[in-house]
Design an enzyme around this catalytic site. Structure first.
Site, PDB file in Angstrom:
ATOM      1  N   TRP A   1       0.784  -1.043   0.074  1.00  0.00           N
ATOM      2  CA  TRP A   1      -0.042  -0.002  -0.074  1.00  0.00           C
ATOM      3  C   TRP A   1       0.961   1.268  -0.017  1.00  0.00           C
ATOM      4  CZ3 TRP A   1      -2.407   2.886   4.749  1.00  0.00           C
ATOM      5  CH2 TRP A   1      -1.276   2.602   5.900  1.00  0.00           C
TER       6      TRP A   1
ATOM      7  N   GLU B   1      -0.337  -2.371  12.789  1.00  0.00           N
ATOM      8  CA  GLU B   1       0.095  -3.717  12.676  1.00  0.00           C
ATOM      9  C   GLU B   1       0.313  -4.378  14.038  1.00  0.00           C
ATOM     10  OE1 GLU B   1       1.591  -4.441   8.208  1.00  0.00           O
ATOM     11  OE2 GLU B   1       2.943  -3.616   9.691  1.00  0.00           O
TER      12      GLU B   1
ATOM     13  N   LYS C   1       1.005   1.483  16.482  1.00  0.00           N
ATOM     14  CA  LYS C   1       2.367   1.415  15.790  1.00  0.00           C
ATOM     15  C   LYS C   1       2.529   2.439  14.967  1.00  0.00           C
ATOM     16  CE  LYS C   1       4.606  -1.143  12.347  1.00  0.00           C
ATOM     17  NZ  LYS C   1       4.777  -2.391  11.078  1.00  0.00           N
ATOM     18  N   GLN C   2       1.550   3.058  14.196  1.00  0.00           N
ATOM     19  CA  GLN C   2       1.766   4.191  13.270  1.00  0.00           C
ATOM     20  C   GLN C   2       0.580   4.830  12.707  1.00  0.00           C
ATOM     21  OE1 GLN C   2       3.140   0.720  10.256  1.00  0.00           O
ATOM     22  NE2 GLN C   2       1.511   1.526   8.890  1.00  0.00           N
TER      23      GLN C   2
END
Length: 697
Positions: free
Chosen positions: A295, A425, A493-494
Site C-alpha cells: 500500500w 499492525e 504502531k503508526q
C-alpha cells in the site's frame, strides 16, 4: 543568493560509514546503490510465493578509482542531473568518476572517468580502476554469450518462477570491459573514458540498447541526453521554500529519490513494475521487504507524484491493472468475489507475503488501490484509463470484494468487516477497523459514481453496503476508536485512525479531528515507521496548529541519514533503506498540509497555512484538468500562475479554470501567463463553466 551552496547538490568529503546510506541511482527500470556489487531490474524477481524477492543482478560498474599520490576526495550527488561523482584532486591531476542511471534510455547504466592534467609535464598519468566483478548471481543462472561489439555479454534466467508452473524471467547483461587502469598520455591535457552497462530481458533489447549507448558516446550525447531528460522532469515540478536549509534539502531529496523510482516521462517500451518501499536499488532476499509492492505505493508515494505527473500516475495504475488476474485468484482463494489485491505484490498480483496473516487480514489494500484510481480521475478526468485502460474493472472488482466480505449485524443494523489487521499492525484479527471500513465505504461510493459516469449499471448492493457499513465512533469521547474494543490510550504502531481526515476525507467536525489527533499522537510508537508523523502534521495544519505540525515534521529529520539525504525506516537507522514510504509521507505533509490541497470530484480545494519557520513556499507544476499551475504561498497572500496545458498529461484536454474563494465567494479566472494574487484564505480551483464537459472517454 550568489555564493550560497546549491541545495540540489549533496556534497561530502567522506562517505557514510554505513554503506547502506550511499545514494541509490535509479530510473524506474534499473536501480543500483553506488559501489555495490549488486543491482536490480524492475519486474525481475526470483523465488516462488513467499520466497519471491528482487533478483540480484551482478553489477560490473562497482569500480573505485585510486592514485598513488595523496589526494583530496569529494563525493557529490547532483540531484539536478541524477549524477554521482567522486573527484580526486592531486597536485598533478584531477580525476572525476561519474555514475548515472540513464533517465531517457532506461536499460543503460553509465560510468565515466575524466582525467584533467593540472601541471604541464611530459609524463603520462595513470589512474587505477579497482574492481572485482564476478558475473554470477545466486538468483540468476548466467552463462556466457558471444561478445557484442566489444562488450562482454552474459545471459540467463531466474532460477524459480513467482507462480508454480510459471516461466522464469530472462536477463541479459552487456557491458564495456573495465581495464585495470587508464592513462593520460603525455600530449594530452585531458581525456574521458565511458563505460556502458545494459540490462535487458532479451538479447535483441540488450543489443539495441548497447547500440544506442555506443551511438550516443560517439556523438558526445550520452551524458547530455541524460541531463536533458532530468531537466524535463524538474521543469514539470519543483517544491522549494524559503526556510530552514534542512527542510529545503529534505524536500529536494524526497522528490529526487521518488522520481528516480518512476519511469521516464517518455518511456513506453517497458511495463512499469511498481514502487517498493526501498526502491529499485534494494529488495534482495531478506532485504527491504524483498522489493515487493505494498500500500506504500498507492497511499504514501503516489499522491505526491500524481499531483504533478499524470503520466507517471497512470503508470502506477497500469501496474495494478496488470495484476487483475492475480487479484481475482487471491479473492477466490479466500472464498470471496471480485478482486483482492495482494498485501505484497510482485509481477503476477498473487499474494507473495511471506507471512499469511498479512495477506489474509490487511485487506485495506483494496481500498488504498481504489483511492489512487479515484484521485487520478478527479485530477485528470481521463476516462480512457477506466475504459480502454481497464480501470473500471479494478473499481468494480474491489466493490464486489467488499460486498462479499462484509457481514450483516442484526443488532446494530450495520455491515461489519470482521477478522482484519488494520494499518496499525500491533493488532490483528480485530473487527471493524475504522480505517478499513472507511476506505471500503469510499471505494464502494466511488464504484457507484464511476458506473454513473460511464453509463453502466451498478449493483444496488454497492450503495447499500456503503450506506450501512459501520464506522466506529465513540459518542461520549467524540473520537474514532481504531477498531471495536480498542482501549483508548493503548499503544499504536503508526498512522491509522488519523488518516480518516486525510487522505480518506471522512467528514468530521474540527472537534473530532482534534480529538483523534490528541488521542493517538501520545500513544504512537516513537520508533515506528517514518511516514507516520507526516500524517499527524497534515491533521494539525488542517486545524491551523502550525507549530505542532512543525514539531512533528522535525521528528522526521532523524530518519534522514546524511550526507545524501537517504531515509531509513526507523530513526535509529534500522529497517528499510532509501525508505520511499517515509519520503512520500513527508512530501505529502508539505504538498497537502501547508497548501491544504484536497483532491475532490469537482475541484481542487486549498486552505494554505505556513509555519513560523517558512516565509515562502513555491510549488511549481501542479497538474489539474490538463493544466499546469505554479503556486507561491506567502504569509498573507497566495499567487497562482497558470502555465497552460500539462505537457505530460495523456488523454486530457485543458479546461478553463477559476479560483473561487470560500469566504467572499470571489471568482478569479485563471488565464495562461497572467499571475493572480489574493489574500491567503481557503478556496478551490474548478471549471469556469461546469456545463462544459472535460470528461474524456
Amino acid at each position: 543568493m550568489a555564493g550560497e551552496p546549491d541545495p540540489y547538490v549533496f556534497t561530502t568529503d567522506t562517505l557514510p560509514p554505513d554503506r547502506r546510506f550511499l545514494p541509490p541511482l535509479a530510473n524506474g527500470l534499473l536501480g543500483w546503490r553506488v559501489y555495490s556489487h549488486v543491482m536490480h531490474m524492475g519486474g525481475v524477481y526470483n523465488g516462488e510465493g513467499g520466497d519471491c524477492h528482487r533478483a540480484d543482478v551482478p553489477c560490473p560498474l562497482a569500480v573505485t578509482v585510486d592514485v598513488e599520490e595523496p589526494a583530496q576526495h569529494t563525493y557529490t550527488l547532483d540531484t539536478h542531473t541524477g549524477i554521482f561523482t567522486h573527484t580526486l584532486s592531486t597536485a598533478g591531476v584531477t580525476v572525476s568518476q561519474s555514475f548515472y542511471a540513464h533517465r531517457y534510455y532506461p536499460n543503460l547504466m553509465v560510468m565515466e572517468v575524466l582525467l584533467v592534467r593540472q601541471v604541464a609535464t611530459e609524463e603520462p598519468i595513470t589512474v587505477d580502476l579497482l574492481h572485482s566483478f564476478t558475473p554470477e548471481s545466486k538468483d540468476i543462472d548466467f552463462h556466457s554469450a558471444p561478445d557484442y561489439k566489444g562488450g562482454r555479454h552474459i545471459q540467463g534466467q531466474t532460477t524459480a518462477a513467482e507462480v508454480p508452473g510459471g516461466s522464469c524471467t530472462p536477463v541479459h547483461l552487456i557491458w564495456t570491459p573495465i581495464p585495470d587502469n587508464v592513462t593520460l598520455l603525455p600530449e594530452q591535457s585531458q581525456s574521458r573514458w565511458g563505460f556502458l552497462l545494459v540490462v535487458a530481458n532479451s538479447s535483441e533489447s540488450a543489443e539495441a540498447s548497447y547500440d544506442e549507448g555506443l551511438s550516443l558516446m560517439a556523438t558526445g550525447n550520452l551524458r547530455p541526453s541524460h541531463r536533458e531528460a532530468w531537466k524535463e522532469v524538474w521543469l514539470e515540478s519543483k517544491v522549494e521554500l524559503t526556510g530552514p536549509e534542512t527542510l529545503r534539502k529534505a524536500l529536494i531529496g524526497c522528490m529526487f529519490y521518488l522520481l528516480s523510482a518512476f519511469p521516464s516521462l517518455r518511456d513506453a517500451s517497458n511495463p512499469f513494475g511498481g514502487v517498493s518501499p526501498g526502491g529499485l536499488s534494494n529488495g534482495g532476499d531478506g532485504q527491504d521487504y524483498w522489493g515487493h509492492v505494498f500500500w506504500d505505493q498507492d497511499i504514501w508515494m503516489y499522491p505526491g507524484i500524481a499531483l504533478f505527473y499524470p503520466k507517471l500516475a497512470r503508470a502506477v495504475l497500469a501496474y495494478r491493472v496488470r495484476t487483475i488476474d492475480g487479484a481475482k485468484d487471491n479473492a477466490q482463494k479466500q472464498g470471496y468475489k471480485g478482486l483482492k489485491f495482494p498485501w505484497e505484490s510482485a509481477v503476477s498480483g498473487r499474494e507473495v507475503c511471506p507471512e499469511d496473516i498479512y495477506g489474509q487480514q490487511e485487506i485495506h489494500i483494496n481500498g488504498d488501490v481504489a483511492l489512487a484510481f479515484q484521485h487520478y480521475l478527479y485530477l485528470t478526468r481521463d476516462l480512457s484509463m477506466f475504459t480502454d485502460g481497464r480501470g473500471a474493472e479494478v473499481i468494480s472488482g474491489v466493490a464486489d470484494y467488499w460486498v462479499s466480505r462484509v457481514t450483516w449485524s442484526p443488532e446494530d443494523q450495520r455491515y461489519h468487516i470482521l477478522g482484519v489487521m488494520p494499518p496499525d499492525e500491533y493488532y490483528y484479527n480485530i473487527n471493524n477497523s475504522v480505517y478499513t471500513n472507511t476506505v471500503a465505504q469510499s471505494s464502494l461510493q466511488f464504484a457507484v459514481e464511476l458506473a454513473d459516469i460511464l453509463h453502466q449499471p451498478a449493483p444496488k448492493e454497492w450503495q447499500e453496503v456503503a450506506d450501512r457499513i459501520k464506522i466506529p465512533f465513540d459518542q461520549q469521547s467524540k473520537y474514532h476508536p481504531e477498531f471495536d474494543g480498542y482501549v483508548k490510550g493503548h499503544p499504536v504502531k503508526q498512522a491509522d485512525t488519523v488518516m480518516l481526515g486525510y487522505p480518506l476525507g471522512l467528514p468530521m467536525s474540527p472537534e473530532v479531528r482534534r480529538n483523534d489527533l490528541d488521542a493517538y499522537e501520545p500513544v504512537t510508537d516513537p520508533d515506528g515507521p517514518a511516514m507516520t508523523w507526516g500524517m499527524f502534521a497534515v491533521g494539525w495544519l488542517e486545524l491551523g496548529e502550525t507549530e505542532k505540525a512543525q514539531q512533528l515534521l522535525q521528528k522526521c529529520f532523524s530518519n534522514i541519514q546524511g550526507p545524501f539525504q537517504v531515509w531509513s525506516e526507523s530513526s535509529d537507522g534500522s529497517g528499510a533503506v532509501n525508505f520511499l514510504t517515509g519520503m512520500g509521507g513527508f512530501l505529502q505533509a508539505v504538498l497537502f498540509g501547508y497548501t491544504g490541497f484536497r483532491v475532490q470530484r469537482e475541484c481542487l480545494a486549498f486552505s494554505p497555512v505556513l509555519s513560523s519557520d517558512i516565509s515562502e513556499l513555491c510549488i511549481r507544476g501542479v497538474s489539474y484538468l490538463g493544466n499546469k499551475m505554479d503556486w507561491l504561498l506567502r504569509r498573507e497572500e497566495v499567487c497562482i500562475i497558470l502555465r497552460g496545458q500539462a505537457s505530460s498529461a495523456e488523454n486530457t484536454k485543458p479546461c478553463d479554470l477559476q479560483v473561487v474563494l470560500n469566504a467572499s465567494g470571489t471568482k478569479i479566472p485563471l488565464v495562461p501567463g497572467q499571475p493572480i494574487t489574493f489574500p491567503r484564505e481557503a478556496g478551490r480551483i474548478c471549471q469556469v463553466d461546469s456545463s462544459v464537459s472535460c470528461w474524456l472517454f
